[in-house]
Design an enzyme around this catalytic site. Structure first.
Site, PDB file in Angstrom:
ATOM      1  N   GLY A   1      96.520  42.993 -55.970  1.00 48.35           N
ATOM      2  CA  GLY A   1      97.821  42.915 -54.880  1.00 48.35           C
ATOM      3  C   GLY A   1      98.906  43.906 -55.182  1.00 48.35           C
TER       4      GLY A   1
ATOM      5  N   GLY B   1      91.875  38.959 -55.993  1.00 48.51           N
ATOM      6  CA  GLY B   1      91.110  38.032 -57.014  1.00 48.51           C
ATOM      7  C   GLY B   1      89.820  38.431 -57.056  1.00 48.51           C
TER       8      GLY B   1
END
Ligand code: AMP
Length: 403
Positions: A361, A384
């Site tokens: 991110g 993730g």
């Protein structure tokens, strides 16, 4: 598995798992549609072949069944707009207000070539996240081929991302274009990296990145460690880090990583200097300081000029680069020079022929903020999932298609 680009979708109903988990404001306007636009090429390719598309996705984290706030109906108009961006207005988008059941079955079965059906939020059923087999089988009945284009949820063994694949013959299941390029880029870095291979790992916490560093010790030639996590390493080596971020329960782990790196001949680069601040604030007083001599009351919030010079040199000499995590508190202007300079060095190395992959991110946000996304080889959409891939884990969403 089949290869998406070799498959002719003519006459097929394709059941496509996408990641339409977009942020919405309180009036249900989409504030960032990146996840939707990323998968449009997959959808249009199926439609152009003469197939039809049934889209399934989750949105948010609904806890108690159907909730208006998390309904995918809020996305229908925008999806219609994206699919008709050429002005033709020919692609019809239908919506089923339940992802399984009579209405979904009926709309799916009467869907014609060139048409799209968006199903209601999968997570309105707890069976989705539980990976329930019966639920997956019901979903599977809606389409004739299964396409997974949701890399963002590839690390989850959910009904629609993994379990469902077993209900399709191997030649009727495949990655979508987005997922395929994610997997190819990740595999290229992890398994076919040209050396020198530099991994740049940053961000706040060592504890979040231990597994990725340990796995990269087996593959990289150089590991650059920046951001808040660097100070745990510097403290472990006996340095004074003042009030910098540290995890006192990870000092042993840090020493262990440094020792393993030595044994495996991997160079670990820690920032020799830091931009230190007298408080965690945008208007803090700052100065440049050796990272192991930070006075009490001061904290390292970015890598310093000398560290930037050394890190950039390593990066510019690399043939493969993986970057996860910022070098400092780049959200504040005073502490963004390190992250920006590293982004520029990665772009520079890429222009000289290196393969660079940016994932996670905050590093993705950083390359976007500095307008450098076009200048790196690949920007991953899966935070993730990307992290778990580089930790060496098998991602259920990938394995289910391949097995
Ligand atoms: P992560 O989610 O672990 O990748 O961490 C990203 C966050 O780490 C960002 O919000 C950064 O502001 C923060 N960060 C980076 N460097 C530092 C630092 N030296 N001290 C405190 N926070 C940092």
């Amino acid at each position: 598995m089949s290869k998406f680009s070799d498959f002719n979708f003519f006459g097929y109903k394709a059941l496509v798992r996408v990641d339409f988990n977009v942020p919405l404001d309180d009036k249900f306007n989409i504030t960032d549609d990146t996840r939707m636009t990323a998968t449009i090429p997959t959808i249009t390719r199926i439609l152009k072949d003469g197939g039809s598309v049934i889209l399934m996705s989750h949105l948010g984290r609904p806890k108690d069944g159907p909730t208006d706030k998390y309904s995918l109906k809020h996305l229908v108009n925008h999806l219609h707009k994206l699919l008709n961006a050429d002005g033709g207005n020919t692609t019809k988008v239908f919506f089923a207000d339940n992802c399984i059941g009579e209405q979904a079955n009926l709309t799916a079965s009467t869907l014609r070539a060139g048409e799209v059906l968006l199903l209601e939020n999968l997570r309105f059923y707890k069976e989705e996240e539980k990976g329930d087999k019966a639920f997956a089988e019901k979903l599977s009945k809606l389409g004739e081929v299964y396409v997974n284009d949701a890399f963002g949820t590839a690390h989850r063994a959910h009904a629609s991302t993994a379990v469902i694949a077993q209900f399709f013959e191997p030649d009727k299941r495949m990655f979508g274009l987005l997922m395929e390029s994610e997997v190819l880029s990740a595999e290229k870095v992890l398994h076919e990296s040209e050396k020198p291979f530099t991994a740049i790992i940053g961000g706040a916490k060592v504890s979040d990145k231990i597994l990725i560093i340990e796995n990269l010790l087996e593959r990289a030639t150089d590991i650059i460690i920046g951001g808040g996590m660097a100070y745990t390493f510097i403290k472990a080596r006996g340095g004074n880090i003042g009030n910098s971020l540290r995890e006192n329960d990870r000092l042993e782990t840090a020493l262990d990583i440094l020792e393993k790196a030595k044994q495996k001949n991997v160079s670990i680069h820690l920032p020799e200097t830091s931009v230190i601040a007298d408080k965690f604030a945008a208007d803090a007083n700052t100065k440049d300081c050796p990272s192991d001599q930070i006075p009490d009351g001061w904290m390292g919030l970015d890598i310093g000029p000398k560290a930037i010079g050394i890190f950039s040199e390593v990066i510019r000499n690399s043939k493969t680069i993986l970057w996860n995590g910022p070098m400092g508190v780049f959200e504040m202007e005073k502490f963004q020079n390190g992250t920006k300079s590293i982004a520029l060095a990665v772009a520079d190395a890429t222009s000289k022929g290196a393969f660079s992959l940016v994932g996670g991110g905050d590093s993705v946000a950083a390359v976007n903020q500095f307008h450098l996304a076009e200048k790196v080889s690949y920007v991953s959409t899966g935070g993730g999932a990307m992290l778990e891939y580089f930790e060496g884990k098998v991602l259920p969403g990938i394995a289910a298609i391949k097995d």
